[in-house]
Scaffold this motif. Structure first.
Motif, mmCIF file in Angstrom:
data_model
loop_
_atom_site.group_PDB
_atom_site.id
_atom_site.type_symbol
_atom_site.label_atom_id
_atom_site.label_comp_id
_atom_site.label_asym_id
_atom_site.label_seq_id
_atom_site.Cartn_x
_atom_site.Cartn_y
_atom_site.Cartn_z
ATOM 1 N N LYS A 112 0.951 -1.171 -0.252
ATOM 2 C CA LYS A 112 -0.295 -0.113 -0.287
ATOM 3 C C LYS A 112 0.635 1.230 0.248
ATOM 4 N N GLY A 113 2.163 1.033 0.203
ATOM 5 C CA GLY A 113 3.022 2.315 0.704
ATOM 6 C C GLY A 113 3.822 2.576 1.473
ATOM 7 N N HIS A 114 3.168 1.997 2.542
ATOM 8 C CA HIS A 114 3.149 2.511 3.736
ATOM 9 C C HIS A 114 4.707 2.529 4.163
ATOM 10 N N ARG A 115 4.750 3.378 5.131
ATOM 11 C CA ARG A 115 6.542 3.138 5.190
ATOM 12 C C ARG A 115 6.771 2.541 6.302
ATOM 13 N N PRO A 116 7.935 1.401 5.648
ATOM 14 C CA PRO A 116 8.632 0.114 7.116
ATOM 15 C C PRO A 116 9.025 0.967 8.137
ATOM 16 N N THR A 117 8.493 1.837 8.668
ATOM 17 C CA THR A 117 9.165 1.995 9.544
ATOM 18 C C THR A 117 7.495 2.510 10.576
ATOM 19 N N HIS A 118 6.654 2.990 10.427
ATOM 20 C CA HIS A 118 5.331 3.096 10.644
ATOM 21 C C HIS A 118 5.000 1.969 11.499
ATOM 22 N N ILE A 119 4.532 0.733 10.104
ATOM 23 C CA ILE A 119 4.516 -0.410 9.755
ATOM 24 C C ILE A 119 4.655 -1.342 10.929
ATOM 25 N N ALA A 120 6.726 -1.114 11.563
ATOM 26 C CA ALA A 120 7.212 -2.178 12.636
ATOM 27 C C ALA A 120 6.981 -1.342 13.547
ATOM 28 N N GLN A 121 6.005 0.090 13.956
ATOM 29 C CA GLN A 121 5.811 1.093 15.021
ATOM 30 C C GLN A 121 4.249 0.239 15.335
ATOM 31 N N ASP A 122 3.713 0.377 14.421
ATOM 32 C CA ASP A 122 2.398 0.036 14.642
ATOM 33 C C ASP A 122 2.119 -1.645 14.928
ATOM 34 N N ILE A 123 2.888 -2.336 14.151
ATOM 35 C CA ILE A 123 3.426 -3.789 15.031
ATOM 36 C C ILE A 123 3.917 -4.116 16.443
ATOM 37 N N ALA A 124 5.027 -3.649 17.048
ATOM 38 C CA ALA A 124 4.799 -3.276 18.356
ATOM 39 C C ALA A 124 3.880 -2.828 19.318
ATOM 40 N N GLU A 125 3.323 -1.668 18.591
ATOM 41 C CA GLU A 125 1.742 -1.676 19.531
ATOM 42 C C GLU A 125 1.042 -2.411 20.075
ATOM 43 N N SER A 126 0.901 -2.857 19.300
ATOM 44 C CA SER A 126 -0.362 -3.825 18.402
ATOM 45 C C SER A 126 0.106 -5.037 19.011
ATOM 46 N N PHE A 127 1.407 -5.130 19.995
ATOM 47 C CA PHE A 127 2.329 -6.506 20.684
ATOM 48 C C PHE A 127 1.917 -6.060 21.584
ATOM 49 N N GLY A 128 2.299 -4.860 22.344
ATOM 50 C CA GLY A 128 1.929 -3.999 23.505
ATOM 51 C C GLY A 128 2.997 -3.939 24.210
ATOM 52 N N LEU A 129 4.054 -3.252 23.173
ATOM 53 C CA LEU A 129 4.958 -3.041 23.842
ATOM 54 C C LEU A 129 4.695 -2.034 23.975
ATOM 55 N N THR A 130 5.833 -1.059 24.877
ATOM 56 C CA THR A 130 5.734 0.126 25.492
ATOM 57 C C THR A 130 7.372 1.080 25.211
ATOM 58 N N CYS A 131 8.100 0.421 24.249
ATOM 59 C CA CYS A 131 9.243 0.365 23.525
ATOM 60 C C CYS A 131 9.132 1.150 22.122
ATOM 61 N N ARG A 132 10.305 1.815 21.719
ATOM 62 C CA ARG A 132 10.204 1.917 20.701
ATOM 63 C C ARG A 132 11.584 1.180 19.790
ATOM 64 N N ILE A 133 10.693 0.473 18.541
ATOM 65 C CA ILE A 133 11.616 -0.129 18.150
ATOM 66 C C ILE A 133 11.461 0.547 16.767
#
Length: 327
Positions: A112-133
């Motif tokens: 869809k053209g989304h930034r890989p950085t945003h995808i990684a951040q959204d995945i981390a948040e969906s897994f409940g992480l509070t740090c930044r990957i």
């Protein structure tokens, strides 16, 4: 009581050793953790984009990792892979069914053209992480390994060939044209402490450092810069780092790794078994610190993480969080 500001820690990490260091830091109170993960192992399998080191970090910190092997998801099944095998697809890269779900999601977003950085951040948040990957770049950079049989992708060398061939040369395809993400540069600039995880320096750390702008940002940062040796008494806990270092002309010791980081580190943490290297490491212009760096349990990870930060001089006195035994 006045609440002290959190210590901003930026970890550069890849592989199982990096994930262990990340888990230790993540358990500490009053630490604001950012992790810049290696993306040079990424590769497409079955039409899906797989990011092994980023996923290992995510799964580890979310406590869904298969701890016995250090990667993948616990309680996993492999029915999709079984079907692919029946259909004649090459299935040497073991991907579980739950793991496939993540790769489908990532690939769908990338298309869809989304930034890989945003995808990684959204995945981390969906897994409940509070740090930044954080991804060091949104561009595709891939490690290639030259053996006597020719050039291989890193996953072909690491998984399919089980690290058996001698490594004659390494290269990081397209790295000179990659652009560091603003998120990575900010994490380095704003950090109080920058930590090089005990990861394979050649295939987990250097592919991050050599992205244009990353090493410069580390050097320019006012953070205390600390590395943790991936080598203990001339060997590794897991992986091919020692053999790769030797075959490519580096000294396969804690000192050899320290030499690779000497231009920017303030301190290098080594195991007590490597006491003989203390003087030589100090002569490189950095401080050395001896700790028990083998991480077998969560308690080991938290202890080492706290000791690394204490070495930096910014931790001060602190109280360890409640530590639960690792399962």
């Amino acid at each position: 009581m006045t609440q002290t500001a959190p210590i901003k820690v930026t970890l550069i990490a890849g592989g199982v050793g990096g994930a262990k260091m990340a888990e230790g830091l993540y358990q500490l109170e009053n630490v604001e953790l950012s992790i810049i993960g290696n993306i040079a192992d990424d590769e497409a399998f079955h039409g899906l984009w797989v990011s092994p080191d980023i996923d290992t970090l995510t799964y580890t910190l979310a406590d869904v990792i298969e701890r016995q092997q250090g990667w993948g998801v616990k309680d996993e099944s492999h029915r999709a892979l079984e079907t692919l095998s029946i259909l004649g697809d090459d299935t040497w890269m073991s991907l579980g069914d739950r793991d496939f779900g993540l790769h489908i999601y990532r690939t769908h977003r990338r298309r869809k053209g989304h930034r890989p950085t945003h995808i990684a951040q959204d995945i981390a948040e969906s897994f409940g992480l509070t740090c930044r990957i954080i991804l060091p770049t949104d561009d595709v950079v891939q490690t290639r390994v030259k053996t006597d049989a020719g050039w291989l992708s890193f996953q072909q060398y690491f998984v399919r060939e089980r690290c058996a061939p001698d490594v004659r040369e390494l290269r990081y395809d397209r790295i000179e044209k990659a652009h560091a993400t603003d998120e990575a540069l900010s994490a380095l600039s704003e950090a109080d402490v920058i930590v090089m995880a005990p990861s394979n320096p050649l295939v987990s750390i250097l592919p991050v450092l050599q992205i244009p702008g990353i090493l410069e940002a580390i050097k320019a940062s006012n953070a205390v810069k600390i590395g943790v040796s991936p080598i203990i008494n001339g060997g590794v806990v897991k992986g091919p780092a020692d053999r790769m270092l030797a075959s490519l002309g580096h000294e396969a010791t804690a000192l050899g790794v320290a030499q690779m980081y000497a231009e920017f580190l303030d301190c290098f943490v080594i195991d007590h078994a490597d006491e003989q290297h203390v003087s030589a490491i100090n002569q490189l212009g950095m401080m050395s610190s001896m700790k028990a760096i083998l991480m077998k349990s969560r308690e080991d990870k938290v202890r080492l993480a706290s000791e690394v930060l204490a070495v930096s001089g910014v931790m001060g006195s602190w109280v360890s969080p409640a530590q639960e035994p690792e399962t």
